[in-house]
Design a protein around this motif. Structure first.
Motif, short mmCIF file in Angstrom:
data_model
loop_
_atom_site.label_atom_id
_atom_site.label_comp_id
_atom_site.label_asym_id
_atom_site.label_seq_id
_atom_site.Cartn_x
_atom_site.Cartn_y
_atom_site.Cartn_z
N ARG A 127 62.79 55.99 29.07
CA ARG A 127 63.87 56.95 28.82
C ARG A 127 65.00 56.26 28.06
O ARG A 127 65.60 56.84 27.15
CB ARG A 127 64.37 57.50 30.15
N LEU A 128 65.26 55.02 28.45
CA LEU A 128 66.34 54.28 27.80
C LEU A 128 66.09 54.18 26.29
O LEU A 128 66.95 54.52 25.47
CB LEU A 128 66.45 52.88 28.43
N ILE A 129 64.91 53.72 25.93
CA ILE A 129 64.60 53.51 24.51
C ILE A 129 64.62 54.85 23.76
O ILE A 129 65.24 54.98 22.69
CB ILE A 129 63.21 52.84 24.34
N ARG A 130 63.97 55.85 24.35
CA ARG A 130 63.92 57.16 23.67
C ARG A 130 65.32 57.73 23.52
O ARG A 130 65.70 58.24 22.46
CB ARG A 130 63.02 58.13 24.45
N GLY A 131 66.11 57.58 24.58
CA GLY A 131 67.47 58.12 24.57
C GLY A 131 68.32 57.47 23.49
O GLY A 131 69.08 58.14 22.78
N VAL A 132 68.21 56.15 23.38
CA VAL A 132 69.02 55.44 22.38
C VAL A 132 68.59 55.89 20.98
O VAL A 132 69.43 56.21 20.12
CB VAL A 132 68.88 53.91 22.53
N GLU A 133 67.28 55.96 20.75
CA GLU A 133 66.80 56.36 19.42
C GLU A 133 67.29 57.78 19.08
O GLU A 133 67.69 58.06 17.94
CB GLU A 133 65.28 56.27 19.35
N ARG A 134 67.27 58.65 20.07
CA ARG A 134 67.73 60.01 19.84
C ARG A 134 69.22 60.03 19.46
O ARG A 134 69.65 60.69 18.53
CB ARG A 134 67.50 60.87 21.10
N ARG A 135 70.00 59.23 20.19
CA ARG A 135 71.44 59.19 19.88
C ARG A 135 71.71 58.65 18.47
O ARG A 135 72.62 59.11 17.79
CB ARG A 135 72.18 58.32 20.90
N ILE A 136 70.91 57.66 18.07
CA ILE A 136 71.12 57.12 16.72
C ILE A 136 70.74 58.20 15.69
O ILE A 136 71.50 58.47 14.75
CB ILE A 136 70.25 55.86 16.48
N ARG A 137 69.60 58.86 15.91
CA ARG A 137 69.12 59.83 14.91
C ARG A 137 69.95 61.12 14.94
O ARG A 137 70.43 61.55 13.90
CB ARG A 137 67.66 60.18 15.18
N ALA A 138 70.12 61.69 16.15
CA ALA A 138 70.74 63.02 16.22
C ALA A 138 72.25 62.93 16.15
O ALA A 138 72.90 63.77 15.52
CB ALA A 138 70.29 63.72 17.49
N GLU A 139 72.83 61.92 16.79
CA GLU A 139 74.30 61.87 16.83
C GLU A 139 74.88 60.85 15.87
O GLU A 139 76.08 60.68 15.79
CB GLU A 139 74.75 61.59 18.27
N ARG A 140 74.01 60.15 15.19
CA ARG A 140 74.38 59.11 14.22
C ARG A 140 75.34 58.07 14.83
O ARG A 140 76.29 57.61 14.22
CB ARG A 140 74.98 59.74 12.96
N GLN A 141 75.06 57.75 16.11
CA GLN A 141 75.85 56.68 16.75
C GLN A 141 75.28 55.33 16.33
O GLN A 141 74.06 55.21 16.15
CB GLN A 141 75.73 56.79 18.27
N ASN A 142 76.13 54.30 16.23
CA ASN A 142 75.61 52.95 15.99
C ASN A 142 74.86 52.51 17.25
O ASN A 142 75.09 53.02 18.35
CB ASN A 142 76.74 51.97 15.64
#
Ligand code: PEP
Ligand code: MG
Length: 579
Positions: free
Chosen positions: A87-102
């Protein structure tokens, strides 16, 4: 009591300061749309690095006694599991892609979200997992931010630093007047963290399994850098014993200082030149106080550490000039930048990528010749500093004649350019020498001697590459053997080639600073040794009671041996007989 590798002698006693992996300020920014995929890549690289780190720690855990080995293995397995498809990895990737967070901010946000969802559950097992998730998150952030600079200036005075791993750059930030010493879970005896510890005179133990288990900030710790022992919360009797030993160790060191003004001359009248290796300019005082006849190896890497930009020519020149002037006519051997492998400079990171074999990759002079601007700037600073006193230039990791020729051509071109600029230069150009630290260079020492003005034998890397033993890896540290016949033959071959070509040859690896090896190196024909300043009196004492004719005979009998155990016996018997 734990055992590790005693890499820097002396005894540190004081409260523990546990370095938390990744206790750093996390940057937050919004990514440009076209930067998103590169950010996901960067995050994947940090995740892969974390997996490698955890696997390394797993190897270490198996050395722990009894049930501890299993407990730690389970914990590390859980951490590893959190790094693949979780969940951690998927969640981080989603935040980078969808929310454009660093990536750093995305890791932080995802960790907080996971922790919150766990917090709602009344389950002791799951609440313990929160701590694990946070720890994994800190590891990822630290990897993403690539060696955050440790703020050791904030640590209470007298602390003993305990950490999973410390880089040479981290170690360079420790002020020996405030930090008592350090111990780590990972790290080998000949890596640059160990060398930095010896330079700073900080007692240190590396590669101690179990070091961070159940230890709190402020707990009492003893680090014995000679025996490699670390005592966590020792009894009063143990503490008293170590206080006594520490006092007598310091008294012996003081006593040795009386040798500093005496000449380094063998009993039968041969003069030996004892130089200091400098990791950091602040060692100059000690080097001079302990009677260094010059600087045999100035590792210029310090100018590039713990900063995000590169030092320009003027800055490098000012630093070198300061050192040359302080040496007041004594020679200074400045080595061009030797980064890569285990030694990394943040500002140069983009040149390296993440090679599978950093020790065999783009490092030292290979980098300098690939990025000529970098090397030209250094050579210009060295040329200008040479106008203020004797300075030689040393080239690290040389393996071909072409490399020496290319550096010499560049040195001449830089000198012409400076001359046109009207800059003050020395009347003759500095001598240009080759580090002999790759077996291939040692085996071609005869040809290299025709294009080099001097040789400096770097036994640290020579041993590493000859025996294929990573000098910074505690798991193979027991196989790192300066007395392996192959190593000694390469040293002998190099010295003989230099003597035939009548160029000076020195040894500047750690072997040069250990009095155990003094008779052997002198017996092989070496007359110049360069070492960590603290070792100068020890090697001088050994030199002054040495009969060179006897030492040469002993070296001859050692060189016909094929077994390093036998060689060690022949050498130790010789040393014991000298008392
Ligand atoms: C060596 O390799 O022996 C040496 C002196 O250089 P460094 O330790 O800086 O690699
Ligand atoms: Mg080297």
């Amino acid at each position: 009591m734990l055992r590790g590798l005693g890499v820097s002698p002396g005894i540190a006693i004081g409260p523990a300061h546990v370095v938390e992996a990744g206790a750093v300020q996390v940057p937050e920014y919004v990514l440009m749309p076209d930067a998103v995929e590169a950010e996901v890549e960067r995050f994947s690289a940090a995740t892969e690095k974390a997996r490698r780190q955890l696997r390394k720690l797993q190897g270490k855990a198996s050395l722990l006694p009894g049930a501890a080995a299993e407990d730690v293995a389970i914990l590390l397995e859980a951490h590893l599991a959190m790094l693949s498809g979780s969940r951690l990895i998927r969640g981080v990737e989603r935040r980078i892609r969808a929310e454009r967070q660093n990536a750093e901010a995305a890791v932080q946000a995802e960790i907080n979200a996971i922790a919150q969802s766990f917090a709602g559950m009344d389950d002791a097992y799951l609440s313990a997992r929160i701590a694990d998730v946070r720890e994994v998150g800190r590891r990822l952030v630290r990897n993403l931010m690539e060696s955050p600079f440790q703020a050791f200036s904030m640590v209470p005075a007298g602390s003993v630093i305990l950490a999973e791993e410390l880089t040479p750059a981290d170690t360079a930030l420790m002020d020996p007047r405030r930090i008592a010493g350090f111990a780590t879970l990972l790290g080998g005896a000949e890596g640059h963290t160990a060398i930095m510890a010896r330079s700073l005179g900080l007692p240190a133990v590396l590669g101690a399994p179990g070091l961070l288990q159940g230890i709190q900030n402020g707990d009492m710790v003893v680090v014995d850098g000679l025996s490699g022992r670390v005592h966590l919360n020792p009894q009063t009797s143990v503490l008293d014993e170590y206080r006594r030993r520490s006092a007598s160790w310091r008294a012996e060191r003081e006593q040795l200082k009386t040798l500093s003004r005496l000449p380094a001359i063998t009993r039968d009248g041969t003069e030996v030149t004892l130089h200091a290796n400098l990791e950091l300019p602040r060692e100059l005082d000690t080097a001079l106080e302990l009677g260094a006849a010059g600087i045999g190896l100035l590792r210029t890497e310090f100018q590039f550490m713990n900063r995000d930009d590169l030092p320009d020519e003027d800055e490098q020149y000012e630093t070198l000039r300061g050192i040359v002037e302080r040496m007041d006519g004594r020679p200074v051997t400045a080595r061009t930048l030797d980064v890569g492998g285990e030694k990394l400079a943040t500002a140069l990171r983009q040149h390296f990528g993440d090679p599978a074999n950093p020790a065999l990759g783009l490092r030292a002079i290979r980098l300098g010749l690939k990025e000529p601007r970098l090397l030209e700037t250094q050579l210009a600073a060295m040329l200008r500093a040479a106008a203020h006193g004797p300075l030689r230039i040393l080239v690290p990791m040389v393996v071909t004649m072409a490399e020496m020729r290319a550096v010499r051509t560049m040195l001449h071109a830089v000198a012409r350019r400076l001359h046109r600029r009207g800059v003050k230069l020395p009347p003759v150009l500095p001598r240009l020498g080759a580090m002999i630290e790759i077996p291939g260079a040692a085996l071609s020492a005869d040809s290299l001697s025709t294009v080099s003005d001097f040789f400096a034998i770097g036994t640290n890397d020579l041993i590493q590459y000859t025996l294929a033993i990573d000098r910074g890896d505690e798991q193979v540290a027991h196989m790192y053997d300066p007395l392996h016949p192959a190593v000694l033959r390469l040293v002998q071959f190099t010295v003989e080639a230099a003597l035939r070509s009548r160029i000076p040859v020195s040894v500047c690896g750690e072997m040069a600073g250990d009095p155990r090896y003094t008779p052997l190196l002198l017996g092989l024909g070496v007359r110049e040794l360069s070492m960590a300043p603290a070792n100068l009196p020890l090697v001088k004492r050994r030199t002054r009671c040495l009969d060179l004719i006897e030492a040469t005979r002993r070296a001859d009998s050692i060189m016909i041996q094929s077994d390093s155990g036998r060689i060690a016996t022949l050498l130790d018997d010789f040393n014991d007989a000298a008392g």
